[in-house]
Design a protein around this motif. Sequence first.
Motif, PDB file in Angstrom:
ATOM      1  N   ASN A  31      -9.998  14.370   8.988  1.00 56.07           N
ATOM      2  CA  ASN A  31      -9.214  15.261   8.141  1.00 56.07           C
ATOM      3  C   ASN A  31      -9.038  14.700   6.735  1.00 56.07           C
ATOM      4  OD1 ASN A  31      -6.523  16.267   6.983  1.00 56.07           O
ATOM      5  ND2 ASN A  31      -6.982  17.769   8.565  1.00 56.07           N
ATOM      6  N   LYS A  32      -8.721  13.418   6.632  1.00 56.78           N
ATOM      7  CA  LYS A  32      -8.455  12.819   5.331  1.00 56.78           C
ATOM      8  C   LYS A  32      -9.708  12.229   4.676  1.00 56.78           C
ATOM      9  CE  LYS A  32      -4.868  13.027   3.874  1.00 56.78           C
ATOM     10  NZ  LYS A  32      -4.226  14.178   3.198  1.00 56.78           N
ATOM     11  N   GLY A  33     -10.773  12.055   5.457  1.00 61.47           N
ATOM     12  CA  GLY A  33     -12.017  11.539   4.891  1.00 61.47           C
ATOM     13  C   GLY A  33     -11.964  10.075   4.485  1.00 61.47           C
ATOM     14  N   TYR A  34     -11.049   9.313   5.089  1.00 60.30           N
ATOM     15  CA  TYR A  34     -10.974   7.886   4.765  1.00 60.30           C
ATOM     16  C   TYR A  34     -12.228   7.183   5.289  1.00 60.30           C
ATOM     17  CZ  TYR A  34      -5.939   8.394   3.757  1.00 60.30           C
ATOM     18  OH  TYR A  34      -4.726   8.750   3.234  1.00 60.30           O
ATOM     19  N   ASN A  35     -12.674   6.190   4.562  1.00 64.09           N
ATOM     20  CA  ASN A  35     -13.841   5.401   4.942  1.00 64.09           C
ATOM     21  C   ASN A  35     -13.447   4.433   6.050  1.00 64.09           C
ATOM     22  OD1 ASN A  35     -15.786   3.268   5.021  1.00 64.09           O
ATOM     23  ND2 ASN A  35     -16.443   3.806   2.948  1.00 64.09           N
ATOM     24  N   ARG A  36     -14.205   4.449   7.157  1.00 64.84           N
ATOM     25  CA  ARG A  36     -13.894   3.570   8.295  1.00 64.84           C
ATOM     26  C   ARG A  36     -13.896   2.087   7.917  1.00 64.84           C
ATOM     27  NH1 ARG A  36     -16.311   5.046  12.791  1.00 64.84           N
ATOM     28  NH2 ARG A  36     -16.975   7.002  11.926  1.00 64.84           N
ATOM     29  N   ASN A  37     -14.639   1.730   6.873  1.00 62.72           N
ATOM     30  CA  ASN A  37     -14.687   0.334   6.432  1.00 62.72           C
ATOM     31  C   ASN A  37     -13.422  -0.092   5.693  1.00 62.72           C
ATOM     32  OD1 ASN A  37     -17.291  -0.043   7.490  1.00 62.72           O
ATOM     33  ND2 ASN A  37     -18.192   0.876   5.657  1.00 62.72           N
ATOM     34  N   ARG A  38     -12.565   0.862   5.393  1.00 58.01           N
ATOM     35  CA  ARG A  38     -11.304   0.559   4.697  1.00 58.01           C
ATOM     36  C   ARG A  38     -10.097   0.675   5.631  1.00 58.01           C
ATOM     37  NH1 ARG A  38     -13.140   0.103  -0.309  1.00 58.01           N
ATOM     38  NH2 ARG A  38     -14.558   1.606  -1.214  1.00 58.01           N
ATOM     39  N   ILE A  39     -10.368   0.725   6.942  1.00 63.30           N
ATOM     40  CA  ILE A  39      -9.300   0.826   7.935  1.00 63.30           C
ATOM     41  C   ILE A  39      -9.324  -0.409   8.821  1.00 63.30           C
ATOM     42  CG2 ILE A  39      -8.385   2.159   9.888  1.00 63.30           C
ATOM     43  CD1 ILE A  39      -9.790   4.631   8.686  1.00 63.30           C
ATOM     44  N   ALA A  40      -8.183  -1.056   8.958  1.00 61.32           N
ATOM     45  CA  ALA A  40      -8.057  -2.215   9.850  1.00 61.32           C
ATOM     46  C   ALA A  40      -7.103  -1.848  10.977  1.00 61.32           C
ATOM     47  CB  ALA A  40      -7.530  -3.429   9.089  1.00 61.32           C
ATOM     48  N   ILE A  41      -7.465  -2.254  12.201  1.00 64.94           N
ATOM     49  CA  ILE A  41      -6.635  -2.001  13.373  1.00 64.94           C
ATOM     50  C   ILE A  41      -6.071  -3.328  13.875  1.00 64.94           C
ATOM     51  CG2 ILE A  41      -6.615  -1.086  15.742  1.00 64.94           C
ATOM     52  CD1 ILE A  41      -7.255   1.087  13.704  1.00 64.94           C
ATOM     53  N   GLU A  42      -4.770  -3.333  14.132  1.00 70.81           N
ATOM     54  CA  GLU A  42      -4.067  -4.522  14.621  1.00 70.81           C
ATOM     55  C   GLU A  42      -4.369  -5.758  13.776  1.00 70.81           C
ATOM     56  OE1 GLU A  42      -4.604  -4.802  18.932  1.00 70.81           O
ATOM     57  OE2 GLU A  42      -2.676  -3.778  19.075  1.00 70.81           O
ATOM     58  N   ARG A  43      -4.251  -5.589  12.475  1.00 67.93           N
ATOM     59  CA  ARG A  43      -4.465  -6.701  11.546  1.00 67.93           C
ATOM     60  C   ARG A  43      -3.297  -7.676  11.652  1.00 67.93           C
ATOM     61  NH1 ARG A  43      -2.774  -7.936   6.360  1.00 67.93           N
ATOM     62  NH2 ARG A  43      -4.186  -9.287   5.215  1.00 67.93           N
ATOM     63  N   GLY A  44      -3.627  -8.931  11.761  1.00 70.87           N
ATOM     64  CA  GLY A  44      -2.604  -9.966  11.863  1.00 70.87           C
ATOM     65  C   GLY A  44      -1.942 -10.227  10.526  1.00 70.87           C
ATOM     66  N   ILE A  45      -0.631 -10.405  10.560  1.00 66.42           N
ATOM     67  CA  ILE A  45       0.139 -10.781   9.375  1.00 66.42           C
ATOM     68  C   ILE A  45       1.195 -11.799   9.797  1.00 66.42           C
ATOM     69  CG2 ILE A  45      -0.189  -8.621   8.106  1.00 66.42           C
ATOM     70  CD1 ILE A  45       2.610  -7.765   9.034  1.00 66.42           C
ATOM     71  N   LYS A  46       1.698 -12.550   8.837  1.00 66.41           N
ATOM     72  CA  LYS A  46       2.783 -13.496   9.086  1.00 66.41           C
ATOM     73  C   LYS A  46       4.078 -12.899   8.557  1.00 66.41           C
ATOM     74  CE  LYS A  46       0.909 -17.500  10.514  1.00 66.41           C
ATOM     75  NZ  LYS A  46       1.181 -18.065  11.789  1.00 66.41           N
ATOM     76  N   VAL A  47       5.090 -12.850   9.425  1.00 67.98           N
ATOM     77  CA  VAL A  47       6.401 -12.342   9.042  1.00 67.98           C
ATOM     78  C   VAL A  47       7.418 -13.417   9.405  1.00 67.98           C
ATOM     79  CG1 VAL A  47       8.116 -10.542   9.399  1.00 67.98           C
ATOM     80  CG2 VAL A  47       5.685  -9.958   9.433  1.00 67.98           C
TER      81      VAL A  47
END
Length: 143
Positions: free
Chosen positions: A49-65
């Motif tokens: 629907n939004k046409g976002y590029n799959r290469n610009r999507i990260a799933i469960e990206r690790g971050i430090k909080v």
Amino acid sequence: MDFLTYTDTLQIKTQDQKRYIFDPIRKKWMVLQPEEFVRQLIVQYLLQNKGYNRNRIAIERGIKVNGLAKRCDILVYDLDMQPFLLIECKAPEIPLDANVFHQMAVYNMQLRVPHLMMSNGGASYICKIDVENQEYTLLQDLP
């Protein structure tokens, strides 16, 4: 946004008496849990629907909080590869309340993403964040 309209686009299989769903971003089969189902519906929405590029999507990206390792559900990057949309997915039976918003806000203290979304598949809230003034504006749809 009715993410359930994307159900037919999901790849689901049963193997060894377990159900799996294919993640086109990570390019692997994931155990089909309620939160993963919602995550994959949203991924299909972002791609189709939004046409976002799959290469610009990260799933469960690790971050430090606060020194702790955390994972954000979906992180979308802009054309300059800067994070611009953080999406927190919850199972359909989990209410979208202040606790979920707080979780996203804590993640965003590290990321400083201008757009946040939380969804349990049935309900979704999207907001634009003004980090400098610590304000947010609710939006009707994703940018």
